[in-house]
Enzyme design. Structure first.
Site, PDB file in Angstrom:
ATOM      1  N   ASP A 110      -1.148   1.305  -3.785  1.00  0.00           N
ATOM      2  CA  ASP A 110      -2.067   0.291  -4.379  1.00  0.00           C
ATOM      3  C   ASP A 110      -3.317   0.966  -4.714  1.00  0.00           C
ATOM      4  OD1 ASP A 110      -3.094   0.602  -1.872  1.00  0.00           O
ATOM      5  OD2 ASP A 110      -3.484  -1.584  -1.557  1.00  0.00           O
TER       6      ASP A 110
ATOM      7  N   SER B 290       0.932  -1.103   0.063  1.00  0.00           N
ATOM      8  CA  SER B 290      -0.008   0.022   0.057  1.00  0.00           C
ATOM      9  C   SER B 290       0.853   1.331   0.033  1.00  0.00           C
ATOM     10  CB  SER B 290      -1.003  -0.084   1.275  1.00  0.00           C
ATOM     11  OG  SER B 290      -1.854   0.968   1.196  1.00  0.00           O
TER      12      SER B 290
ATOM     13  N   ASP C 196      -2.522   6.334  -3.290  1.00  0.00           N
ATOM     14  CA  ASP C 196      -1.284   5.529  -2.787  1.00  0.00           C
ATOM     15  C   ASP C 196      -0.741   4.567  -3.642  1.00  0.00           C
ATOM     16  OD1 ASP C 196      -3.580   4.032  -2.191  1.00  0.00           O
ATOM     17  OD2 ASP C 196      -2.747   3.327  -0.332  1.00  0.00           O
TER      18      ASP C 196
ATOM     19  N   ASP D  52      -5.796   2.289  -3.243  1.00  0.00           N
ATOM     20  CA  ASP D  52      -7.238   1.917  -2.478  1.00  0.00           C
ATOM     21  C   ASP D  52      -7.266   3.111  -1.719  1.00  0.00           C
ATOM     22  OD1 ASP D  52      -5.378   1.874  -0.518  1.00  0.00           O
ATOM     23  OD2 ASP D  52      -5.848  -0.082   0.365  1.00  0.00           O
TER      24      ASP D  52
END
Length: 451
Positions: free
Chosen positions: A247, A108, A245, A249
């Site tokens: 990833d 992440s 960010d 999400d």
């Protein structure tokens, strides 16, 4: 310490998180998730289980995703390798392809040396704690070792990105024509798919942070470093900036003047818009205890109830699933729109924010003005008994601050779940007042709960 944290297994790649661990974790996952009615039904029909595997672009993801795929295939699971895509895309594709489960290799918003393994159940939902515990126990048990035609196959998920883009575009209530968007992709998983989607939706797009090299993910860009995006928006005279960010999400935004619009403000905008078109289930927004007092005030003004949960998007998701609610999230930018996603989706969120600008013909600053952000001060008090927050002296001090602040402020004390630390959070009409109360309460915590 348990292997699974609040968001899968995460740690230093090739330190805690080795190829061997990834392989064995995948094999244990195949054992545990290969049970149950739907899995047994597939086996009875002579079909193998299927899993979607994807990753963000950090360099360690290459060997870790390969190890995960090897572990699954060696356990008789067919693998659809989706390559580099966002975490929410992985969750969507599991449901869209009717796969039995999926694995996302990502850390992440963490720096490039870290990595993580997130496991999603059938339907693209996060695993309950009890299932994660079963997988961890299965690491010590027997593995599935089929031979010959029983081993799984690893195939490229060729149309993974296209499916996700079409899904996002199909969710929009309005096109984005006439709006100049600066996208910061954090040199992460959104670098390929986010610019394409915003352009297809009609926006004029300028892209930054979209040159991942495996080592630069989240490095000075993305939702944790919004100054770069703010400068670009102002310099280019753009209408809005959207930051993901690593990833993708999460989504945070910047208005045309370079002011940050955080997750609370984004949720406020979406909640009011969804209520207006009858899409906000039970006129309820789900948010954590860390959401700003201003969000509560704004929602009350618009007849919207705020249901509070513990900190963490998994708790928001649990509450949303239990009540069937359609919108929830965190101040950090994890926003969940359950009509279209089973997890936080930064692309979906960003598209819908810009769509509201286009639909209403308003700037982001005008939309965000429905909520007044109260100054929030957070003090971490270390070296104290985290279980002592119910101490009479501490609670007396908290009650005094609450009484003094009245309706113009809020106090929250939270014990850390992993270390001897108590977090003191105070909101007030001014930062000076919030700081004074936070510091005073922190002193009481240090004095009363010192180890």
């Amino acid at each position: 310490m348990p292997l699974f944290g609040t968001d899968g297994v995460r740690g230093l790649a090739n330190g805690l998180l080795t190829a061997e661990l990834a392989l064995h974790l995948a094999q244990a996952t195949a054992v545990v998730l290969g049970q149950g009615r739907s899995a047994e039904a597939r086996k009875a029909e002579g079909r193998r289980l299927t899993a979607v595997v994807a990753r963000d672009p950090r360099v360690s993801g290459e060997f870790l995703a390969a190890a995960v795929s090897a572990g699954l295939a060696s356990s008789g699971v067919d693998v659809l390798d989706a390559g580099v895509i966002p975490t929410p895309a992985t969750a969507f594709l599991i449901a869209d392809h009717d796969a039995d489960f999926g694995v996302m290799v990502s850390a992440s918003h963490n720096p490039a040396p870290d990595n993580g393994i997130k496991i999603f159940a059938r339907g693209g939902t996060k695993l309950p704690d009890v299932v994660e515990q079963r997988i961890e126990l299965a690491l010590e048990g027997e593995r599935l070792q089929p031979t010959g035609a029983g081993v799984g196959r690893i195939r490229r998920f060729a149309d993974a990105e296209d499916r996700y883009v079409l899904h996002l575009l199909g969710s929009l209530p309005h096109r984005l024509d006439g709006i100049h968007v600066v996208l910061d992709c954090a040199h992460g998983a959104a670098a390929g798919v986010s610019p394409e989607t915003f352009k297809d939706a009609g926006a004029t797009v300028t892209v930054i942070g979209a040159e991942p090299d495996g080592l630069n993910i989240n490095d000075g860009v993305g939702s944790t470093h919004l100054d770069v995006l703010a400068e670009a928006v102002v310099r280019l005279g753009a209408d809005v900036g959207i930051a993901h960010d690593g990833d993708a999400d999460r989504c945070l935004a910047v208005d045309a003047q370079g002011n940050i619009v955080d997750g609370d403000q984004i949720m406020a905008i979406l909640a009011v818009a969804m209520k207006q078109r009858g899409a906000l289930v039970d006129d309820t927004l789900v948010a954590t205890v860390m959401s700003n007092l201003g969000l509560h005030r704004a929602m009350a003004d618009h007849g919207i109830r705020v249901l509070q949960t513990g900190v963490g998007d998994r708790y928001v998701l649990e509450a949303m699933n239990e009540g069937g609610y359609s919108l929830g999230g965190e101040q950090s930018g994890h926003v969940i729109m359950s009509e279209f996603a089973t997890t936080g989706d930064g692309l979906l969120t960003g598209l819908h924010i810009v769509a509201e600008m286009a639909r209403q013909g308003k700037t982001l600053a005008e939309l965000a003005s429905l909520m007044t952000v109260y100054p929030q001060v957070l003090v971490n008090v270390r070296g104290v008994d985290r279980d002592g927050v119910t101490d009479a002296g501490v609670q007396e001090a908290v009650a005094a601050s609450i009484a003094d602040l009245g309706d113009s402020g809020r106090v929250l004390l939270r014990a850390s779940g992993t270390e001897p630390l108590v977090r003191v959070m105070v909101e007030a009409a001014s930062e000076e007042v919030a700081r004074a109360h936070a510091d005073r309460l922190a002193d009481v915590v240090r004095e009363r709960l010192a180890l």
